[in-house]
Write an enzyme that holds these catalytic residues in place. Structure first.
Site, PDB file in Angstrom:
ATOM      1  N   GLU A  94       7.823  -5.856  -6.711  1.00 34.32           N
ATOM      2  CA  GLU A  94       7.801  -7.005  -5.788  1.00 34.32           C
ATOM      3  C   GLU A  94       8.910  -6.877  -4.744  1.00 34.32           C
ATOM      4  OE1 GLU A  94       5.072  -8.279  -6.071  1.00 34.32           O
ATOM      5  OE2 GLU A  94       4.643  -7.779  -8.168  1.00 34.32           O
ATOM      6  N   TYR A 114      -3.785   0.640  -5.408  1.00 42.11           N
ATOM      7  CA  TYR A 114      -2.464   0.867  -6.003  1.00 42.11           C
ATOM      8  C   TYR A 114      -2.220   2.350  -6.296  1.00 42.11           C
ATOM      9  CZ  TYR A 114      -2.036  -4.176  -6.887  1.00 42.11           C
ATOM     10  OH  TYR A 114      -1.937  -5.535  -6.743  1.00 42.11           O
TER      11      TYR A 114
HETATM   12  N1  BES Z   1       0.568  -8.684  -4.388  1.00 48.25           N
HETATM   13  C1  BES Z   1       0.251  -8.330  -5.722  1.00 48.25           C
HETATM   14  C2  BES Z   1      -0.539  -9.372  -6.441  1.00 48.25           C
HETATM   15  C3  BES Z   1      -1.850  -9.731  -5.788  1.00 48.25           C
HETATM   16  C4  BES Z   1      -2.696  -8.768  -5.310  1.00 48.25           C
HETATM   17  C5  BES Z   1      -2.216 -11.050  -5.677  1.00 48.25           C
HETATM   18  C6  BES Z   1      -3.878  -9.139  -4.705  1.00 48.25           C
HETATM   19  C7  BES Z   1      -3.413 -11.414  -5.089  1.00 48.25           C
HETATM   20  C8  BES Z   1      -4.238 -10.446  -4.585  1.00 48.25           C
HETATM   21  C9  BES Z   1       1.496  -8.011  -6.529  1.00 48.25           C
HETATM   22  O1  BES Z   1       2.487  -7.369  -5.808  1.00 48.25           O
HETATM   23  C10 BES Z   1       1.099  -7.054  -7.614  1.00 48.25           C
HETATM   24  O2  BES Z   1       0.662  -5.992  -7.287  1.00 48.25           O
HETATM   25  N2  BES Z   1       1.275  -7.438  -8.858  1.00 48.25           N
HETATM   26  C11 BES Z   1       1.016  -6.580  -9.988  1.00 48.25           C
HETATM   27  C12 BES Z   1       2.308  -5.934 -10.380  1.00 48.25           C
HETATM   28  C13 BES Z   1       2.269  -4.533 -10.710  1.00 48.25           C
HETATM   29  C14 BES Z   1       1.327  -3.616 -10.078  1.00 48.25           C
HETATM   30  C15 BES Z   1       3.628  -3.932 -10.893  1.00 48.25           C
HETATM   31  C16 BES Z   1       0.500  -7.410 -11.138  1.00 48.25           C
HETATM   32  O3  BES Z   1       0.368  -8.616 -11.001  1.00 48.25           O
HETATM   33  O4  BES Z   1       0.186  -6.879 -12.178  1.00 48.25           O
HETATM   34 ZN    ZN Z   2       1.883  -5.382  -5.313  1.00 46.47          ZN
END
Ligand code: BES
Ligand code: ZN
Length: 619
Positions: free
Chosen positions: A313, A400
């Site tokens: 984050e 990702y």
């Molecule tokens: N920005 C994302 C969460 C998100 C993505 C919310 C798409 C809504 C729509 C956040 O940074 C994220 O990727 N969270 C991951 C963390 C991980 C990959 C380290 C999670 O929630 O698991």
């Molecule tokens: Zn993210």
């Protein structure tokens, strides 16, 4: 003035006017077409928001006003905002009611709010309230919190949910500054993605200011009985009272992460970096709301083993918040860069071995996702085409982990030194602006590939399915050892706790996720009796173990009760969807549904939407 010079003056004036008009209309066109917003920012765009709202836990409603500074780019006669399931009471310009209309309702996009403006309109105010269909907001009863004495509220804006709690031009291409006044019950504190209070106010009113321009999906609010504890002079944590110290210990390395991140990509642009740990229904591991990351309590493992999410984050403070994907089709520019950057921060803090383990887990996730999409390979392109679909459909491991592998491969070809210079310049030269995939590819050609005479199959990576064959191969000795240990256990049917005593969470996750397909409940019992995985207090380790228990019908140590308890308490989408999917994939959808019936009311709407689809639940 004689006639000749009069004509000249008039002609020059006309020429100047037409030049200005021309200039204005071309200057205005800087936003690309956006399939997930009704806004027409090339016509008229908001530049600043002033929010003035009351939060009523009794009625479970937010109501108040949203005032916007607007720029009319093209002598537009209306400005269009996005809304979804809001009640729009009236719209005013200069204290006088002005005309507006709501267009037809779309299941995922909501309704356009069209407001009449003139070329001189500078400000408009919308009077509105949320409804019980407002998806961004989750209202929690005291029992759904840790301390169980006060209610709690949090919002989730990404990808297109901000429009469900604020009327707004809800496209990632829009950038606004904002101020807010938020009134909450006196026992509670309010915090936002902005400059925040550190203690409760006397009267329950809070003032906020976000001085840097942010895209609307990063608007965020949390309200609860929370307290603040600083980690350094620019980092700190918010949590419910009984968790403050545990969270503070868990995230004690936030400042070190900041230092590592700044060394890589330049100065942190948002002044303060805090994390708020929310109740367990928060649907994500973390959400990069600027100045205040929102996080799940499942990260609090007691040994800092799950803090890569904080690094992730924090990394978004550059990739995502500073340089923002222009549309959700370019989502990989946000997440792929962030996973890469997260990995670099983890390497700086804990060394290459730990970073390689995280990298290899990402690679494994990627291969599984590609396999899962074998009947719809277009979902494995980095650049997506989500027109007519919910942007949530693009939130897969592809953005990702394929994004990460793309950058990792480039790093390897260009050399880390050149690659770091390239990335630092990229963030600096595009700060506070948006990026499309095409624009990035041009920038990459000019500033890395051509500059160093490199050839690279960028188009194959970005526009083709699957993982190109030149993907960098991540190796981990630690994981090779884990594989050997697993093999020995399966062959000898004996498990020795001394071999695993120094394992990190990553090694455990790798161990558990690589069980042979035909592992038997008896073999799982040997493992469980030696390592007590059913009772693990590490959420990630427990989750992957539960997944295997479901798939392989392991029932020992009352694991079923643990799984049910976990699914009812935790609403983190990635965790719960993994478990419900395990039920569905192993022919036990009914069992999954029976638990879901009890758990559903605890989940935030983004988790509900995903699980309803996954289990084909009709409610
Ligand atoms: N920005 C994302 C969460 C998100 C993505 C919310 C798409 C809504 C729509 C956040 O940074 C994220 O990727 N969270 C991951 C963390 C991980 C990959 C380290 C999670 O929630 O698991
Ligand atoms: Zn993210």
């Amino acid at each position: 003035m004689n006639l000749k010079s009069k004509v000249l003056v008039i002609a020059t004036t006309i020429f100047m006017i037409s030049c200005t008009e021309n200039k204005n209309s071309t200057e205005g066109i800087k936003y690309v077409e956006e399939p997930h917003s009704y806004a027409q920012p090339n016509e008229a765009v908001i530049t600043h928001l002033n929010l003035d709202i009351d939060v009523s836990f009794d009625k479970e409603i937010i109501n108040g006003t949203a005032s916007y500074d607007i720029t009319n780019n093209n002598e537009a006669t209306e400005i269009i905002l996005d809304t979804k399931n809001l009640v729009i009471e009236k719209v005013q310009e200069d204290g006088k009611d002005t005309e507006f209309s709501l267009g037809s309702y779309d299941e995922s996009l909501g309704q356009p709010l069209k407001i009449n403006i003139t070329k001189d309109t500078k400000k408009i105010t919308v009077f509105y309230q949320t409804t019980d269909k407002t998806e961004a907001v989750q209202w929690l009863k005291p029992q759904q919190t840790l301390d169980k004495t006060q209610p709690f509220l949090f919002t989730q804006g990404q990808a297109i949910l901000t429009r469900t709690w604020i009327p707004i031009q809800d496209s990632p291409q829009i950038r606004i500054t904002y101020d807010a006044t938020v009134r909450v019950p006196k026992a509670l504190m309010a915090v936002m993605s902005a400059e925040n209070p550190k203690v409760k106010s006397e009267d329950g009113a809070y003032q906020f200011k976000m001085a840097q321009k942010i895209p609307p999906y990063l608007m965020a609010l949390a309200v609860g009985d929370i307290a603040y504890k600083a980690v350094s002079d620019r980092t700190g944590i918010y949590a419910e009272n009984s968790m403050v110290d545990a969270v503070h210990d868990e995230f004690s390395e936030m400042e070190k992460m900041m230092v590592a991140a700044e060394a890589l990509y330049g100065k942190y642009a948002w002044d303060q970096f805090d994390v708020i740990v929310l109740p367990p229904s928060f649907p994500f591991g973390g959400m990069e709301n600027p100045r205040l990351t929102f996080a799940t309590p499942t990260l609090i493992a007691g040994d800092k083993s799950l803090t890569s999410v904080v690094a992730h984050e924090l990394a978004h403070s550059w990739s995502g918040n500073l340089v923002t994907n222009a549309t959700w089709d370019d989502f990989w520019l946000n997440e792929g860069f962030t996973v890469y950057f997260e990995n670099r921060i983890m390497e700086a803090l804990y060394g290459k071995e730990r970073a390689d383990m995280l990298g290899l887990i990402a690679r494994q996730d990627l291969d599984e996702e590609v396999e899962g999409f074998k009947d719809a390979p277009e979902n494995t392109h980095l650049k997506l085409d989500l027109k007519g679909r919910n942007p949530d459909d693009g939130m897969t491991s592809i953005a990702y982990d394929k994004g990460f592998m793309f950058l990792k491969t480039l790093e390897n070809i260009a050399g880390r030194k050149n690659f770091d210079v390239f990335l630092k310049n990229y963030f600096q030269s595009h700060a506070f602006s948006t990026m499309t995939t095409d624009k990035f590819i041009k920038y990459l050609d000019q500033n890395l590939l051509n500059k160093h005479n490199l050839s690279f199959n960028t188009d194959e990576w970005v526009y083709n399915p699957g993982v190109p064959s030149n993907a960098f191969e991540i190796k981990s000795d630690k994981f090779e050892n884990v594989s050997k240990t697993l093999k020995t256990i399966i062959e000898t049917n004996k498990a020795d706790a001394s071999v695993v005593k120094d394992w990190t969470t990553q090694e455990w996750v790798y161990f558990i996720r690589n069980f042979p397909e035909d592992i038997t409940p008896a073999q799982m019992a040997v493992i469980d009796n030696a390592f007590d995985l059913t009772n693990s207090t590490n959420s990630h380790k427990a989750m992957v173990w539960y997944e295997q228990a479901i798939i392989h019908n392991y029932k020992g140590n009352n694991v079923d009760t643990k799984i049910e308890e976990f699914l009812i308490r935790v609403g983190r989408r990635w965790y719960v969807s993994t478990l419900y999917k395990a039920f569905a994939d192993s022919g036990k959808t009914e069992e999954g549904l029976a638990i879901y019936k009890k758990a559903r009311q605890n989940y935030h709407s983004v988790t509900v939407n995903t699980i309803d689809k996954l289990l084909n639940n009709k409610e």
